[in-house]
Design an enzyme around this catalytic site. Structure first.
Site, PDB file in Angstrom:
ATOM      1  N   HIS A  79       0.092  -9.763   1.236  1.00 43.40           N
ATOM      2  CA  HIS A  79      -1.213 -10.228   0.753  1.00 43.40           C
ATOM      3  C   HIS A  79      -1.140 -11.730   0.483  1.00 43.40           C
ATOM      4  O   HIS A  79      -0.100 -12.241   0.048  1.00 43.40           O
ATOM      5  CB  HIS A  79      -1.600  -9.465  -0.513  1.00 43.40           C
ATOM      6  CG  HIS A  79      -3.019  -9.725  -0.916  1.00 43.40           C
ATOM      7  ND1 HIS A  79      -3.387 -10.839  -1.621  1.00 43.40           N
ATOM      8  CD2 HIS A  79      -4.156  -9.033  -0.664  1.00 43.40           C
ATOM      9  CE1 HIS A  79      -4.707 -10.812  -1.791  1.00 43.40           C
ATOM     10  NE2 HIS A  79      -5.197  -9.729  -1.225  1.00 43.40           N
ATOM     11  N   GLU A 116      -7.594 -11.285   6.120  1.00 45.27           N
ATOM     12  CA  GLU A 116      -8.185 -11.742   4.869  1.00 45.27           C
ATOM     13  C   GLU A 116      -8.156 -13.272   4.818  1.00 45.27           C
ATOM     14  O   GLU A 116      -7.131 -13.860   4.443  1.00 45.27           O
ATOM     15  CB  GLU A 116      -7.407 -11.183   3.669  1.00 45.27           C
ATOM     16  CG  GLU A 116      -7.432  -9.675   3.592  1.00 45.27           C
ATOM     17  CD  GLU A 116      -7.290  -9.194   2.158  1.00 45.27           C
ATOM     18  OE1 GLU A 116      -8.065  -8.315   1.780  1.00 45.27           O
ATOM     19  OE2 GLU A 116      -6.433  -9.711   1.418  1.00 45.27           O
TER      20      GLU A 116
HETATM   21  P1  13P Z   1     -12.039  -9.582  -3.147  1.00 46.73           P
HETATM   22  O1  13P Z   1     -12.745  -8.399  -2.509  1.00 46.73           O
HETATM   23  O2  13P Z   1     -12.045  -9.520  -4.638  1.00 46.73           O
HETATM   24  O3  13P Z   1     -12.529 -10.871  -2.576  1.00 46.73           O
HETATM   25  O4  13P Z   1     -10.496  -9.458  -2.743  1.00 46.73           O
HETATM   26  C1  13P Z   1     -10.167  -9.244  -1.406  1.00 46.73           C
HETATM   27  C2  13P Z   1      -8.728  -8.924  -1.314  1.00 46.73           C
HETATM   28  O5  13P Z   1      -7.885  -9.762  -1.549  1.00 46.73           O
HETATM   29  C3  13P Z   1      -8.347  -7.551  -0.994  1.00 46.73           C
HETATM   30  O6  13P Z   1      -6.989  -7.448  -0.745  1.00 46.73           O
END
Ligand code: 13P
Length: 244
Positions: free
Chosen positions: A90, A162
């Site tokens: 992540h 992401e």
């Molecule tokens: P948010 O949905 O709070 O923007 O976070 C996304 C995330 O990092 C999921 O792993």
């Protein structure tokens, strides 16, 4: 549809969440559902999810099975606690805890060896996007963190795109932007593992996914699901995302 709870909730709050959430997704058979709470809540989540279609995941693991590694948690420990999934690489781990593409690869291999299903995260920072480096960053992350997996290993992972600038900021990538990045990732999969693997791999989008924007994102054929942070903490909101 996976919820990443990050560093939120206690075991009691986990139990309350599942009590409210499970009835709301009891008929949701169109997708797999996973909740990834902090390690200390995995047992409570597994217990609460028993008999439902909701799987439980961890948010990280260490690549050794056991040993003198104070503070770390291994794949076999996570598996034995009843979790099925694990988030790896992540961006918060990359930014704040020194995670690199090389450690992402180690963790992914260890997760697979333990029988866990890895959700491997990639994504660019704002400055990289503004410098038109998105594809280059995704290529580096894919080549360094994923591409050394065997085809059999690769077939078991889920990828999450992401963009770092969209995480927790309320700035969601437009469906077209997300789809473009997913296309880049699928192209990398195609080049390394072939067309069949590229069509089968599931690529989740993560970054400010909310009940009111999930539908537009999921309308993109490139987007196979969502990895949801903040909006997964509340049962009604995550259920409405699952049931987009
Ligand atoms: P948010 O949905 O709070 O923007 O976070 C996304 C995330 O990092 C999921 O792993």
């Amino acid at each position: 549809m996976a919820g990443n709870w990050k560093m939120f909730k206690t075991p009691a709050q986990t139990k309350d969440f599942f009590a409210a959430f499970l009835p709301l997704v009891a008929e949701s058979k169109h997708c797999e559902i996973a909740i990834c709470p902090p390690f200390v809540n995995i047992a409570a989540a597994v217990d609460a999810a028993k008999g439902s279609r909701v799987g439980v995941g961890a948010q990280n693991l260490y690549w050794k099975n056991e040993g003198a590694f104070t503070g770390e948690i291994s794949g076999p420990m996570i598996k034995a606690s009843g979790a099925e999934w694990v988030i790896i690489g992540h961006s918060e781990r990359r930014q704040f805890f020194g995670e690199t593409d090389a450690t992402v690869l180690e963790r992914t291999k260890a997760a697979l060896a333990a029988g866990l299903k890895p959700i491997v995260c990639v994504g660019e920072m704002l400055a990289e996007r503004e410098a038109n480096q998105t594809d280059a960053v995704l290529t580096t992350q894919f080549n360094g963190g994923i591409a050394a997996l065997s085809p059999e290993e690769f077939a078991q992972i889920v990828i999450a795109y992401e963009p770092v600038w969209a995480i927790g900021t309320g700035k969601v990538a437009t469906p077209d932007m997300a789809a473009d990045a997913h296309r880049t990732i699928r192209g990398l999969v195609n080049a390394k593992y072939g067309a069949d693997a590229a069509s089968k791999v599931r690529i989740l989008y993560g970054g400010s996914v909310k009940p009111d924007n999930v539908k537009g994102l999921m309308a993109q054929p490139e987007i196979d699901g969502a990895l949801v942070g903040g909006a997964s903490l509340e049962a009604a909101s995550f259920a409405s995302i699952v049931n987009f």
